[in-house]
Design a protein around this motif. Structure first.
Motif, mmCIF file in Angstrom:
data_model
loop_
_atom_site.group_PDB
_atom_site.id
_atom_site.type_symbol
_atom_site.label_atom_id
_atom_site.label_comp_id
_atom_site.label_asym_id
_atom_site.label_seq_id
_atom_site.Cartn_x
_atom_site.Cartn_y
_atom_site.Cartn_z
ATOM 1 N N ASP A 55 -31.476 -10.434 21.876
ATOM 2 C CA ASP A 55 -31.303 -10.866 20.384
ATOM 3 C C ASP A 55 -31.310 -12.305 20.253
ATOM 4 O OD1 ASP A 55 -28.380 -11.408 19.711
ATOM 5 O OD2 ASP A 55 -28.552 -9.513 20.951
ATOM 6 N N ALA A 56 -31.572 -12.907 19.042
ATOM 7 C CA ALA A 56 -31.438 -14.281 18.829
ATOM 8 C C ALA A 56 -30.061 -14.991 19.036
ATOM 9 C CB ALA A 56 -32.330 -14.565 17.379
ATOM 10 N N THR A 57 -29.274 -14.276 18.602
ATOM 11 C CA THR A 57 -27.951 -14.726 18.635
ATOM 12 C C THR A 57 -27.385 -14.859 19.874
ATOM 13 O OG1 THR A 57 -27.251 -13.706 16.582
ATOM 14 C CG2 THR A 57 -25.399 -14.232 17.672
ATOM 15 N N THR A 58 -27.626 -14.155 20.831
ATOM 16 C CA THR A 58 -27.267 -14.152 21.988
ATOM 17 C C THR A 58 -27.917 -15.201 22.880
ATOM 18 O OG1 THR A 58 -26.940 -11.544 22.478
ATOM 19 C CG2 THR A 58 -26.984 -12.850 24.345
ATOM 20 N N SER A 77 -29.026 -17.854 21.421
ATOM 21 C CA SER A 77 -28.376 -19.144 20.953
ATOM 22 C C SER A 77 -27.392 -19.519 21.439
ATOM 23 C CB SER A 77 -28.239 -19.034 19.313
ATOM 24 O OG SER A 77 -27.309 -18.341 19.195
ATOM 25 N N TYR A 78 -26.358 -18.464 21.853
ATOM 26 C CA TYR A 78 -25.332 -18.863 22.692
ATOM 27 C C TYR A 78 -25.445 -19.425 24.062
ATOM 28 C CZ TYR A 78 -22.453 -16.479 19.068
ATOM 29 O OH TYR A 78 -21.659 -16.237 17.782
#
Length: 384
Positions: A179-182, A184-185
């Protein structure tokens, strides 16, 4: 990879490979001798492929085989070769290098291995299919920052990312991140590890981010570096717009590659500039990378300027600004450990070939041991 006659460049095609007025000036004495300019696109078994204004020729390197491994012919070198009609054709000389990416060999002797020359961008490929190894990224960056002209490595604290080959960290196989959140991290973690360095995410499988990287490296010479399985050859094919480099799937067990690329190849990019693809690197030994280590860990160097003692080792000294930053959480312990490790390794590499440096290191170790012993005795005295 080799070039066929059908792929030979036009009379002015050396500009596509980085030829400019400065190279022309360097070459002028050899032009007067009737020699032909060219750039090395591949080296193997005492021979090399050289792109010239008229063709890509196979040339013998017999006359440019020095004892110094740092001066052997390498992919990316500009050379002077015999004119057409000579049989065989020889490389007669190498033009002075503007930069050289060098690592130490696994040999017990103190030797450097030149991986690519005359580079403008160092593209560090890191696969997102496996767990991020931030220490390895720091190691690659330290080497990238230490790129030099191959004759005398630069040692100046004023050098910045803008003054030499530009490092770029490319996180490949971004499509495998759920996913995009992972994602970005992961990018944030790498950005913290590589302050001031562009960090790009790319998926060669679906083309995401390839155009951004192509724009970054356009007009210069970029070298792709990374471990086997990092996706370098797949990325090279994506940038070229055609499957030129062979690729294989990584091993399911550990995500590692199978060393599909076995030589360093220089390839012209359709949008301008050239690309040097390299075999996967299992070991990335530092080679006189003191300047690079200082740049990669610039925040630690800045903190060290506020330490009470100029020769602070940042281990147990009173008034150490670096340790205070660790205690407050402003500096990660992993970051400091990596800094110490790379500094020690770089000192060791230099000391193997420099007797004076070996003597200085021994004196420094003895001094620090004495300071540590005195501190422990003082501590015991206070506890009694």
């Amino acid at each position: 990879m080799s070039f066929s006659s059908s792929e030979a460049p036009s009379a002015h095609a050396l500009a596509l490979y980085g030829w400019d007025a400065d190279w022309e000036a360097e070459f002028s004495p050899y032009a007067a001798q009737g020699l032909v300019p060219g750039r090395v696109v591949r080296v193997d078994r005492g021979m090399c492929d050289v792109v010239t204004p008229d063709d890509v020729v196979r040339a013998d390197t017999e006359f440019v085989v020095p004892r110094d491994p740092m001066k052997v012919v390498c992919t990316g070198d500009w050379v002077a070769v015999d004119p057409e009609g000579s049989d065989p054709r020889y490389v007669r000389t190498l033009l002075p290098r503007r930069s050289a990416f060098v690592r130490s060999t696994s040999s017990k002797r103190s030797e450097g291995q030149v991986l690519a020359t005359n580079v403008d961008h160092v593209v560090i490929c890191v696969s997102l299919a496996v767990e991020l190894d931030l220490g390895r990224i720091e190691r690659f960056l330290a080497l990238a920052m230490s790129c030099s002209n191959g004759e005398a490595l630069l040692h100046t604290s004023a050098r910045s990312w803008e003054s030499g080959p530009q490092p770029v960290v490319v996180l490949t196989k971004a499509d495998l991140v759920p996913d995009a959140t992972t994602l970005s991290y992961l990018v944030q973690d790498v950005e913290a590890t590589a302050p001031g360095v562009p960090v790009l995410t790319v998926s060669a499988a679906d083309g995401d981010g390839v155009d951004v990287l192509a724009a970054v490296v356009a007009g210069g010479t970029a070298v792709l570096l990374g471990q086997s399985g990092a996706g370098k050859s797949t990325l090279a094919n994506a940038l070229l717009g055609v499957d030129v480099m062979d690729v294989q799937a990584t091993r399911d067990a550990d995500g590692k590659g199978r060393h599909t690329t076995t030589t360093r190849n220089l390839l012209a990019l359709p949008g301008g500039g050239v690309l040097i693809d390299t075999p996967g690197l299992r070991g990335v030994g530092l080679w006189d990378a003191g300047t690079g280590v200082g740049q990669v860990f610039a925040e630690i160097e800045e903190l060290a300027a506020d330490c009470r003692f100029l020769d602070c080792a940042h281990t147990a000294e009173p008034g150490c600004a670096v340790l205070e930053a660790v205690d407050s959480g402003a500096l990660a312990v992993r970051r400091l450990d990596s800094y110490r490790k790379l500094l020690r390794e770089n000192q060791y590499i230099i000391a193997k070939s420099d007797a004076r440096m070996r003597s200085e290191i021994r004196k420094d170790w003895k001094k620090k041991a004495a300071v540590g012993k005195a501190a422990m005795e003082a501590k015991r005295g206070r506890q009694r």
